[in-house]
Design a protein around this motif. Structure first.
Motif, short mmCIF file in Angstrom:
data_model
loop_
_atom_site.label_atom_id
_atom_site.label_comp_id
_atom_site.label_asym_id
_atom_site.label_seq_id
_atom_site.Cartn_x
_atom_site.Cartn_y
_atom_site.Cartn_z
N GLU A 55 0.82 -1.22 0.00
CA GLU A 55 0.00 0.00 0.00
C GLU A 55 0.85 1.27 0.00
N LEU B 119 -2.28 -0.27 -5.28
CA LEU B 119 -3.65 -0.55 -4.84
C LEU B 119 -4.72 0.04 -5.77
N ILE C 243 -9.85 -1.53 -4.32
CA ILE C 243 -9.02 -2.35 -3.43
C ILE C 243 -8.84 -1.68 -2.07
N VAL D 137 -3.53 -6.69 -0.53
CA VAL D 137 -3.78 -6.73 -1.96
C VAL D 137 -3.30 -8.08 -2.48
N GLY E 196 -2.10 -6.34 -8.53
CA GLY E 196 -2.64 -5.12 -7.95
C GLY E 196 -3.24 -4.17 -8.97
N ILE F 285 -8.48 -8.83 -3.39
CA ILE F 285 -7.73 -8.81 -2.14
C ILE F 285 -7.79 -10.20 -1.54
#
Length: 429
Positions: free
Chosen positions: A345, A351, A362, A381, A385, A390
């Protein structure tokens, strides 16, 4: 064995043990119906093959557990084959062409007389077929034509590697029917990657194909990509009281090739600063000691630096997660999964699509997951991605609440409870 004979056996218990090994005992009846439908559809699509001997193949999808975008930098990954797969019913056709009918798609015919990459085929299934066949031809195998009907339960665009399962399956068919199985599953995985890189036009690593090919829960070290080191680990989530749940956020993977390709490109820009071709060969301490110099380099972006930091962290986490599983230390394992998710992230930044920042399915799915899970379980994730899925490790007493919450946001059927499959690509008949 003809189609008629296969259908007769599916009405008995002859295939029950094989199907139970792949999908679990509770899914045998459902899978028998699936295989019956596939055999009948093959017969309808290729009536000239009704009296021919047929073969049946399966290649699983995969779930990435740790090592998000580490494989293309010769790093380590922890991943598992799952009980969603691509299945092919196949018969030799005596032609120099592969004729393939996939469920829900028009028939494809690939002429094996020309195995060079075609620009107009990039991004298509035909490119994957041609690219895979080409690897066997260059190996010296006399590849022939076959007819195939393919059905897949690996959700397209879900991060479960539907394309890798397809490539591996085509490779398994070719290896078994024309090469006596001599190449083997690890080599088949490499062929699939070449097909996707060179023919399909996507700069993927080798993880997806390798996990689909070899099966099980595997730790793969790609320090030497031509001969990756593979270690098999055990993971009985039922014993720990958790379920593995994948949620499809329904985000589109269309037009994301540039974003996927940017990650290895940016990481390699940092590696080249140190005179290396990939981050695995860069000393982590030297990387951090020279951050100021990296930032002043006009060819290196801040994002490239952050993504490289993610590589070092997630690459190290792979071994820690595998060790935690071996010790049956589920608490440490889940903490590491959460760490990996946070790293993707904040450092890897995969993401959502940066060109469409208002759509962030996401991050929303992770927010809802953390609300339900609290201090239990883990989420991150999944896969490449930017859009898609997820992954969550959910306490069994929270599975119902979790699914209701996530499907409330992303629609009924968005959540899938997965089982880890011990078998990779395989010929069933």
């Amino acid at each position: 064995m003809t189609i008629k004979e296969v259908l007769m056996k599916l009405n008995t218990s002859d295939f029950d043990t094989v199907l139970a090994d792949l999908y679990g005992e509770s899914s045998v009846s459902v899978q028998k119906e699936r295989f019956k439908k596939a055999a009948e559809t093959f017969r309808d699509a290729f009536p000239e093959a009704e009296e021919k001997d047929i073969s049946i193949f399966s290649a699983p999808g995969r779930t990435e557990i740790c090592g998000n975008h580490t494989d293309h930098q010769h790093g380590r990954v922890l991943a598992a084959a799952v009980d969603l797969d691509a299945v092919a019913i196949v018969a030799l056709n005596g032609k120099n062409a592969i004729c393939l009918q996939s469920e829900g798609y028009p028939r494809i015919e690939v002429d094996l007389g020309d195995i060079s990459p075609r620009e107009e085929e990039k991004g298509t299934t035909a490119a994957l077929i041609r690219g895979t066949a080409a690897q066997f031809k260059w190996l010296g195998t006399s590849v022939g034509g076959f007819d195939a009907y393919v059905t897949s339960s690996v959700l397209s665009g879900s991060g479960l590697s539907s394309s890798a399962a397809f490539e591996v399956m085509i490779g398994k068919v070719t290896d078994c029917l024309f090469n006596g199985g001599k190449a083997g599953n690890e080599e088949i995985a490499k062929f699939g990657q070449i097909a996707e890189n060179t023919y399909f036009g996507k700069a993927c690593g080798l993880m997806d194909q390798m996990v689909s090919a070899v099966g099980g829960l595997v730790e793969i070290d790609f320090q030497y990509p031509s001969s990756p080191k593979i270690d098999v680990h055990q993971c009985n989530l039922d014993r720990f009281g958790f379920s593995l749940v994948i949620t499809d956020t329904k985000g589109s993977h269309a037009d994301l090739s540039e974003e996927y390709s940017a990650i290895p490109k940016e990481m390699r820009s940092v590696a080249r600063f140190f005179g290396k071709n990939n981050l695995r060969d860069v000393d982590e301490k030297e990387f951090y000691a020279r951050i100021n110099s990296l930032k002043r380099d006009p060819g290196i972006t801040d994002r490239a630096i952050l993504r490289s930091a993610h590589f070092f962290d997630d690459d190290a986490r792979v071994g820690k997660e595998a060790e935690a599983l071996d010790k049956e230390d589920i608490k440490t394992f889940l903490n590491l999964v959460n760490e990996s998710g946070r790293s993707s992230e904040t450092l890897l930044q995969n993401l959502f699509n940066p060109s469409s920042p208002k759509t962030q399915d996401i991050p929303l799915a992770l927010l809802l997951s953390r609300k339900v899970l609290g201090k239990e379980g883990a989420c991150r994730v999944h896969g490449g991605g930017f859009a898609g899925t997820i992954q969550a490790f959910v306490p069994k007493d929270k599975v119902r609440e979790y699914i209701e919450t996530l499907e409330g946001a992303f629609g009924k059927g968005s959540c899938h409870i997965l089982q880890i499959r011990s078998t990779g690509a395989v010929q069933l008949v």
